[in-house]
Write a protein that holds these residues in place. Structure first.
Motif, mmCIF file in Angstrom:
data_model
loop_
_atom_site.group_PDB
_atom_site.id
_atom_site.type_symbol
_atom_site.label_atom_id
_atom_site.label_comp_id
_atom_site.label_asym_id
_atom_site.label_seq_id
_atom_site.Cartn_x
_atom_site.Cartn_y
_atom_site.Cartn_z
ATOM 1 N N ALA A 241 -4.758 2.571 7.358
ATOM 2 C CA ALA A 241 -3.688 2.408 8.338
ATOM 3 C C ALA A 241 -2.540 1.583 7.771
ATOM 4 C CB ALA A 241 -4.238 1.746 9.602
ATOM 5 N N VAL A 242 -2.864 0.543 6.986
ATOM 6 C CA VAL A 242 -1.827 -0.283 6.369
ATOM 7 C C VAL A 242 -0.974 0.552 5.416
ATOM 8 C CG1 VAL A 242 -1.400 -2.215 4.800
ATOM 9 C CG2 VAL A 242 -3.094 -2.452 6.616
ATOM 10 N N VAL A 243 -1.620 1.373 4.590
ATOM 11 C CA VAL A 243 -0.879 2.224 3.653
ATOM 12 C C VAL A 243 -0.009 3.214 4.410
ATOM 13 C CG1 VAL A 243 -1.104 3.993 1.869
ATOM 14 C CG2 VAL A 243 -2.603 1.997 1.825
ATOM 15 N N SER A 244 -0.545 3.827 5.461
ATOM 16 C CA SER A 244 0.198 4.808 6.241
ATOM 17 C C SER A 244 1.436 4.199 6.890
ATOM 18 C CB SER A 244 -0.716 5.411 7.314
ATOM 19 O OG SER A 244 -0.007 6.322 8.128
ATOM 20 N N VAL A 245 1.268 3.039 7.526
ATOM 21 C CA VAL A 245 2.399 2.365 8.172
ATOM 22 C C VAL A 245 3.428 1.932 7.131
ATOM 23 C CG1 VAL A 245 3.099 0.333 9.494
ATOM 24 C CG2 VAL A 245 1.066 1.631 10.165
ATOM 25 N N ALA A 246 2.954 1.399 5.998
ATOM 26 C CA ALA A 246 3.871 0.963 4.940
ATOM 27 C C ALA A 246 4.704 2.131 4.423
ATOM 28 C CB ALA A 246 3.078 0.321 3.800
ATOM 29 N N CYS A 247 4.041 3.275 4.193
ATOM 30 C CA CYS A 247 4.761 4.463 3.721
ATOM 31 C C CYS A 247 5.809 4.901 4.734
ATOM 32 C CB CYS A 247 3.768 5.591 3.450
ATOM 33 S SG CYS A 247 4.508 7.117 2.811
ATOM 34 N N GLY A 248 5.475 4.827 6.028
ATOM 35 C CA GLY A 248 6.439 5.186 7.057
ATOM 36 C C GLY A 248 7.636 4.256 7.078
ATOM 37 N N ILE A 249 7.386 2.945 6.890
ATOM 38 C CA ILE A 249 8.481 1.970 6.897
ATOM 39 C C ILE A 249 9.430 2.208 5.727
ATOM 40 C CG2 ILE A 249 9.036 -0.481 6.571
ATOM 41 C CD1 ILE A 249 6.494 -1.140 8.162
#
Length: 439
Positions: free
Chosen positions: A91-99
């Motif tokens: 989830a951290v990687v996914s949110v970071a990629c979105g940001i």
């Protein structure tokens, strides 16, 4: 389907082969890493049209690609690493990629320097959450003995992204608007961010680290300051980070000025850069990182000293090629010689990442990876380009025709410092092997 197929042994079970889910996870995280570096290259490649549109000065561009980005990228990685060690890493990687993808789009929509600077700092903020959790996820998908190759494949993201950035950026500037490049890459990143949780499932922390067949127990949450203290109190981890950081002074210093050097002092054209320089970066860096991962898996089974000796040997071999590259009288010869250090300079990356992941407890892997990247990138990004640029300006008055060449020569002694640190690390690992009574 399980990530690892197990075979029976007298002591219990051990992993023997890697399943499809692990490879899908690795491929997804690798593609995210590619997007990460493609975005970074766009700013430097598209600097001229950005300047023409937004009237950004050279010093402002330097701040965007250097201090502003590095500060957020390096230091935000620590709290993000702490968060990922205590929550869902995917989830951290996914949110970071979105940001960072949304911020990349914002770069293309910027109307002035202030908006562009804010967007770039947000890109650095987002990218800080991509790599350290990915290291830990991959480590929990692949067993010991297969991690060097897996992390080596993952670390192919930077060379592929860098090469695509060079080729894509130089072409898009002539055919479309520089804004379209940022927006297009941002859209791709947002799609990948949404798809990531469906493609990558959170693996069990330390699930492949059980000893003698005993089931892995759920580890305690990693205390922030206790993990920081652990990292900087262990000579092997500190030396791996310092040696890698010194090596990155060379890679960042050379990487940020190679195109300018080849064009200004060797007569290379932008069209040639888009094709031939991009190929050297793609093949050289990719080959070096892939081969280093393969060699790590082969030699670390015999002795952990290989984590340090392989980078020391590769840097020793790279030094004469680097000096010859700077000396070469023409850009075709210089580019051919550049293939040597481009291939050999990056053996340290898979070595240091794999060593740190192996040496710490499963619940400390993300945080430890973030600390490794903090030391490496703060030294490499902060010192490398700054040193070469300052040296070039210093020598310009007396040597206006080849000041950058002299500045690049000044990087050569840093190879010796990096080699010495890796040999020191090998000695520390050797003592640890002797004290543990294993190889």
């Amino acid at each position: 389907m399980s990530e690892i197929e197990a075979t029976a042994t007298p002591g219990g079970t051990r992993p023997s082969s890697v399943g499809a889910r692990a490879w899908i996870a690795l491929a997804t995280l690798w593609f995210i890493y590619v997007l990460n570096f493609l975005d970074r290259q766009l700013l430097s490649i598209l600097a001229k049209p950005i300047q023409d549109t937004l009237h950004v000065t050279d010093s402002q561009l330097g701040l965007l690609g250097g201090l502003y980005f590095a500060f957020f990228y390096c230091f935000i990685a620590i709290p993000v690493g702490w968060l990922a060690d205590r929550t869902n890493r995917v989830a951290v990687v996914s949110v970071a990629c979105g940001i960072w993808s949304a911020a990349t789009m914002a770069c293309g929509l910027s109307r002035n320097f202030g908006e562009l600077a804010t967007a770039r700092m947000t890109v650095g903020f987002g990218e800080a959450g991509g790599v350290p959790p990915s290291y830990a996820i991959i480590t929990d998908y692949f067993p010991s003995g297969r991690r060097g190759m897996a992390l080596g494949l993952f670390n192919l993201g930077p060379p592929v992204g860098a090469a695509l950035g060079i080729a894509f950026g130089a072409t898009i500037a002539a055919v479309f608007s520089w804004r379209d490049a940022f927006v297009a890459i941002g859209i791709v990143g947002l799609i990948v961010a949404v798809a990531t949780p469906f493609l990558v499932k959170e693996p069990k922390r330390g699930g492949l680290d059980q000893v003698e067949g005993a089931p892995a127990t759920a580890p305690a949450k990693a205390p922030f300051w206790a993990t920081v203290k652990m990292f900087f109190s262990r000579p092997a981890l500190v030396l791996a980070a310092l040696a890698s950081g010194i090596t990155q002074i060379i890679t960042y210093g050379m990487g940020n000025f190679s195109v300018l050097f080849l064009m200004r002092e060797k007569g290379m054209g932008l069209g040639d850069v888009a094709v031939w320089y991009a190929l050297v970066v793609a093949i050289g860096m990719s080959g070096g990182i892939f081969v280093s991962g393969w060699l790590l898996d082969r030699f670390t089974r015999k002795s952990k000293k290989a984590y340090a000796l392989l980078p020391a040997i590769s840097l020793s071999l790279a030094l004469p090629f680097y000096i010859a590259f700077v000396w070469a009288p023409s850009w075709p010869l210089a580019l051919a010689l550049l293939s040597g250090p481009t291939f050999l300079n990056y053996f340290y990356l898979s070595s240091s990442v794999a060593l740190v992941q192996e040496e710490v407890k499963p619940h400390q892997r993300v945080m430890s990876g973030a600390l490794l990247l903090l030391v490496m990138n703060f030294i490499g990004m902060g010192v490398g380009p700054t040193f070469v640029g300052a040296a070039s300006d210093f020598f310009h008055a007396a040597h206006p025709e080849n000041s950058l060449q002299i500045a690049l020569y000044a990087l050569a002694p840093i190879y010796l410092v990096a080699i010495g640190l890796f040999l020191w690390l090998a000695k520390v690992l050797g003592r640890k092997i002797q004290s543990n009574g294993d190889a």
